[in-house]
Motif scaffolding. Structure first.
Motif, PDB file in Angstrom:
ATOM      1  N   MET A  35       0.836  -1.192   0.000  1.00 11.31           N
ATOM      2  CA  MET A  35       0.000   0.000   0.000  1.00 11.31           C
ATOM      3  C   MET A  35       0.871   1.242   0.000  1.00 11.31           C
ATOM      4  SD  MET A  35      -2.931  -1.118   2.762  1.00 11.31           S
ATOM      5  CE  MET A  35      -1.759  -1.801   3.955  1.00 11.31           C
ATOM      6  N   ARG A  36       0.326   2.305  -0.554  1.00  9.80           N
ATOM      7  CA  ARG A  36       0.980   3.606  -0.481  1.00  9.80           C
ATOM      8  C   ARG A  36      -0.064   4.685  -0.224  1.00  9.80           C
ATOM      9  NH1 ARG A  36       5.198   3.604  -5.629  1.00  9.80           N
ATOM     10  NH2 ARG A  36       6.225   1.617  -5.115  1.00  9.80           N
ATOM     11  N   LEU A  37       0.304   5.620   0.616  1.00 11.70           N
ATOM     12  CA  LEU A  37      -0.501   6.809   0.850  1.00 11.70           C
ATOM     13  C   LEU A  37      -0.085   7.801  -0.232  1.00 11.70           C
ATOM     14  CD1 LEU A  37       0.490   5.464   3.750  1.00 11.70           C
ATOM     15  CD2 LEU A  37      -1.027   7.228   4.658  1.00 11.70           C
ATOM     16  N   ILE A  38      -0.994   8.176  -1.107  1.00 12.41           N
ATOM     17  CA  ILE A  38      -0.656   8.900  -2.321  1.00 12.41           C
ATOM     18  C   ILE A  38      -1.237  10.311  -2.295  1.00 12.41           C
ATOM     19  CG2 ILE A  38      -0.696   8.872  -4.840  1.00 12.41           C
ATOM     20  CD1 ILE A  38      -1.344   5.866  -4.699  1.00 12.41           C
ATOM     21  N   MET A  82      -5.576  13.198  -0.860  1.00 13.31           N
ATOM     22  CA  MET A  82      -4.825  11.970  -0.592  1.00 13.31           C
ATOM     23  C   MET A  82      -5.735  10.771  -0.776  1.00 13.31           C
ATOM     24  SD  MET A  82      -2.808  10.582   2.832  1.00 13.31           S
ATOM     25  CE  MET A  82      -1.324  11.575   2.733  1.00 13.31           C
ATOM     26  N   VAL A  83      -5.202   9.711  -1.380  1.00 12.24           N
ATOM     27  CA  VAL A  83      -5.909   8.445  -1.534  1.00 12.24           C
ATOM     28  C   VAL A  83      -4.980   7.329  -1.100  1.00 12.24           C
ATOM     29  CG1 VAL A  83      -7.329   9.310  -3.431  1.00 12.24           C
ATOM     30  CG2 VAL A  83      -5.164   8.150  -3.939  1.00 12.24           C
ATOM     31  N   LEU A  84      -5.538   6.141  -0.923  1.00 12.10           N
ATOM     32  CA  LEU A  84      -4.734   4.963  -0.612  1.00 12.10           C
ATOM     33  C   LEU A  84      -4.645   4.087  -1.845  1.00 12.10           C
ATOM     34  CD1 LEU A  84      -3.242   3.328   1.601  1.00 12.10           C
ATOM     35  CD2 LEU A  84      -5.401   2.116   2.006  1.00 12.10           C
ATOM     36  N   GLY A  85      -3.434   3.703  -2.221  1.00 14.17           N
ATOM     37  CA  GLY A  85      -3.238   2.786  -3.327  1.00 14.17           C
ATOM     38  C   GLY A  85      -2.900   1.397  -2.828  1.00 14.17           C
ATOM     39  N   PHE A  86      -3.609   0.388  -3.324  1.00 14.42           N
ATOM     40  CA  PHE A  86      -3.327  -1.012  -2.993  1.00 14.42           C
ATOM     41  C   PHE A  86      -2.752  -1.695  -4.221  1.00 14.42           C
ATOM     42  CE2 PHE A  86      -4.664  -5.469  -3.253  1.00 14.42           C
ATOM     43  CZ  PHE A  86      -3.943  -5.982  -2.177  1.00 14.42           C
ATOM     44  N   SER A 107     -16.744   6.566  -3.995  1.00 14.17           N
ATOM     45  CA  SER A 107     -16.956   5.428  -3.091  1.00 14.17           C
ATOM     46  C   SER A 107     -16.496   4.104  -3.683  1.00 14.17           C
ATOM     47  CB  SER A 107     -18.430   5.333  -2.695  1.00 14.17           C
ATOM     48  OG  SER A 107     -19.254   5.189  -3.840  1.00 14.17           O
ATOM     49  N   SER A 108     -16.594   3.949  -4.996  1.00 16.01           N
ATOM     50  CA  SER A 108     -16.195   2.686  -5.611  1.00 16.01           C
ATOM     51  C   SER A 108     -14.686   2.607  -5.762  1.00 16.01           C
ATOM     52  CB  SER A 108     -16.857   2.531  -6.991  1.00 16.01           C
ATOM     53  OG  SER A 108     -16.433   3.568  -7.861  1.00 16.01           O
ATOM     54  N   ILE A 109     -14.145   1.403  -5.596  1.00 15.94           N
ATOM     55  CA  ILE A 109     -12.709   1.179  -5.769  1.00 15.94           C
ATOM     56  C   ILE A 109     -12.431   1.008  -7.254  1.00 15.94           C
ATOM     57  CG2 ILE A 109     -10.782  -0.370  -5.264  1.00 15.94           C
ATOM     58  CD1 ILE A 109     -12.187  -1.070  -2.640  1.00 15.94           C
ATOM     59  N   GLN A 110     -11.520   1.813  -7.771  1.00 10.56           N
ATOM     60  CA  GLN A 110     -11.165   1.756  -9.184  1.00 10.56           C
ATOM     61  C   GLN A 110      -9.658   1.674  -9.339  1.00 10.56           C
ATOM     62  OE1 GLN A 110     -13.064   4.901 -11.489  1.00 10.56           O
ATOM     63  NE2 GLN A 110     -14.767   4.987 -10.067  1.00 10.56           N
ATOM     64  N   LEU A 111      -9.213   1.191 -10.508  1.00 11.36           N
ATOM     65  CA  LEU A 111      -7.791   1.181 -10.800  1.00 11.36           C
ATOM     66  C   LEU A 111      -7.312   2.606 -11.041  1.00 11.36           C
ATOM     67  CD1 LEU A 111      -7.583  -1.890 -13.214  1.00 11.36           C
ATOM     68  CD2 LEU A 111      -6.884  -1.807 -10.810  1.00 11.36           C
ATOM     69  N   ALA A 112      -6.045   2.846 -10.735  1.00  6.60           N
ATOM     70  CA  ALA A 112      -5.491   4.186 -10.913  1.00  6.60           C
ATOM     71  C   ALA A 112      -5.610   4.657 -12.359  1.00  6.60           C
ATOM     72  CB  ALA A 112      -4.040   4.205 -10.457  1.00  6.60           C
ATOM     73  N   SER A 113      -5.455   3.742 -13.298  1.00  3.74           N
ATOM     74  CA  SER A 113      -5.550   4.111 -14.710  1.00  3.74           C
ATOM     75  C   SER A 113      -6.948   4.591 -15.093  1.00  3.74           C
ATOM     76  CB  SER A 113      -5.149   2.929 -15.597  1.00  3.74           C
ATOM     77  OG  SER A 113      -5.993   1.813 -15.356  1.00  3.74           O
ATOM     78  N   GLN A 114      -7.955   4.216 -14.304  1.00  2.00           N
ATOM     79  CA  GLN A 114      -9.325   4.653 -14.558  1.00  2.00           C
ATOM     80  C   GLN A 114      -9.633   6.004 -13.923  1.00  2.00           C
ATOM     81  OE1 GLN A 114     -11.043   1.046 -12.798  1.00  2.00           O
ATOM     82  NE2 GLN A 114     -11.868   0.503 -14.802  1.00  2.00           N
ATOM     83  N   ARG A 115      -8.799   6.412 -12.970  1.00  2.00           N
ATOM     84  CA  ARG A 115      -9.046   7.662 -12.252  1.00  2.00           C
ATOM     85  C   ARG A 115      -8.302   8.805 -12.944  1.00  2.00           C
ATOM     86  NH1 ARG A 115     -11.011   7.700  -7.118  1.00  2.00           N
ATOM     87  NH2 ARG A 115     -11.158   9.937  -7.604  1.00  2.00           N
ATOM     88  N   VAL A 117      -7.453   2.173  -6.180  1.00  2.00           N
ATOM     89  CA  VAL A 117      -7.521   3.438  -5.461  1.00  2.00           C
ATOM     90  C   VAL A 117      -8.691   3.416  -4.490  1.00  2.00           C
ATOM     91  CG1 VAL A 117      -7.851   5.926  -5.676  1.00  2.00           C
ATOM     92  CG2 VAL A 117      -6.433   4.702  -7.344  1.00  2.00           C
ATOM     93  N   LEU A 118      -8.382   3.595  -3.199  1.00  2.00           N
ATOM     94  CA  LEU A 118      -9.393   3.707  -2.149  1.00  2.00           C
ATOM     95  C   LEU A 118      -9.511   5.192  -1.816  1.00  2.00           C
ATOM     96  CD1 LEU A 118      -8.153   0.770  -1.966  1.00  2.00           C
ATOM     97  CD2 LEU A 118      -8.911   0.763   0.405  1.00  2.00           C
ATOM     98  N   ASP A 119     -10.694   5.749  -2.019  1.00  2.00           N
ATOM     99  CA  ASP A 119     -10.880   7.192  -1.993  1.00  2.00           C
ATOM    100  C   ASP A 119     -12.175   7.535  -1.279  1.00  2.00           C
ATOM    101  OD1 ASP A 119     -10.834   9.912  -2.572  1.00  2.00           O
ATOM    102  OD2 ASP A 119     -11.043   9.675  -4.735  1.00  2.00           O
ATOM    103  N   ASN A 120     -12.195   8.631  -0.547  1.00  2.00           N
ATOM    104  CA  ASN A 120     -13.443   9.042   0.091  1.00  2.00           C
ATOM    105  C   ASN A 120     -14.273   9.960  -0.810  1.00  2.00           C
ATOM    106  OD1 ASN A 120     -11.324  11.129   0.843  1.00  2.00           O
ATOM    107  ND2 ASN A 120     -13.148  12.154   1.637  1.00  2.00           N
ATOM    108  N   LEU A 121     -13.690  10.477  -1.891  1.00  2.00           N
ATOM    109  CA  LEU A 121     -14.459  11.300  -2.825  1.00  2.00           C
ATOM    110  C   LEU A 121     -15.283  10.441  -3.778  1.00  2.00           C
ATOM    111  CD1 LEU A 121     -11.910  14.101  -3.836  1.00  2.00           C
ATOM    112  CD2 LEU A 121     -13.748  14.218  -2.139  1.00  2.00           C
TER     113      LEU A 121
END
Length: 208
Positions: free
Chosen positions: A114-117, A135-139, A155-163, A149-153
């Motif tokens: 994990m990384r805090l991004i 800031m988001v959390l990357g798994f 709600s759904s978990i998506q791949l970084a390439s999709q964000r 990407v785990l994000d509070n903005l």
């Protein structure tokens, strides 16, 4: 209900101390949120990492109200422990990420996965040029994987390439600070991170 416990090799938490701290500082409402957290973690013990990541992301996004440090703590930038965030029932983006990170490490997910991004997050829809520091959390399922990407903005978990609304600035975990994917410095240079770990030890939730 009280006592010490750990999951899948994680360092034991002093649950009795956590309950005392929460009751003294935040009262019954904080205690209820703390117990909901501990119950969620126990329910996730032994399940797949994918299930745990989803459950942890959902829990924190549902339990905390998004706010700002100046409103919550009367400080411009404050990194709250999970216990503090649950006590207040509110947090900013760092607090959501911190809660998710330490939930997953306690469940046995290696911190190096994990990384805090830190990112710039575009707001206002497609075509907008307005952005905010976020800031988001990357798994990372594997070291070279496209992180989830785990994000509070969102709600759904998506791949970084999709964000495509997020532009990474730098990231860090227990192994170091990363710029453009390369380790550039040890994480102990981040003073707020070291202060956070020290606070967690005093609360009984030393997770690393």
């Amino acid at each position: 209900m009280a006592g010490c416990w750990s999951l899948r090799g994680a360092r034991a938490w002093d649950e009795s101390l956590m309950h005392r701290e929460m009751r003294t500082r935040y009262g019954e409402a904080g205690l209820r949120r703390l117990q909901a957290w501990l119950d969620m973690l126990k329910a996730q013990s032994g399940l797949s990492v994918a299930q745990q990541v989803q459950a942890v992301n959902d829990f924190w996004n549902q339990q905390l109200m998004a706010s700002e440090d100046m409103l919550i703590w009367k400080e411009a930038d404050y990194w709250a422990t999970p216990l503090e965030s649950l006590g207040k029932g509110a947090g900013d983006c760092e607090d959501f990420v911190i809660g998710k990170f330490f939930s997953l490490t306690h469940l046995g997910v290696p911190p190096q996965q994990m990384r805090l991004i830190y990112v710039r997050a575009r707001i206002g829809g497609m075509g907008s040029t307005q952005s905010i520091a976020h800031m988001v959390l990357g798994f990372y399922a594997t070291p070279q994987a496209d992180p989830q990407v785990l994000d509070n903005l969102v709600s759904s978990i998506q791949l970084a390439s999709q964000r495509t609304d997020l532009s990474p600035v730098f990231s860090f975990n227990t192994q170091g600070i990363y710029v453009r994917g390369e380790r550039s410095a040890p994480s102990d240079r981040i003073n707020r991170w070291q202060d956070l770990l020290q606070k967690m030890r005093k609360e009984g939730s030393d997770a690393l």
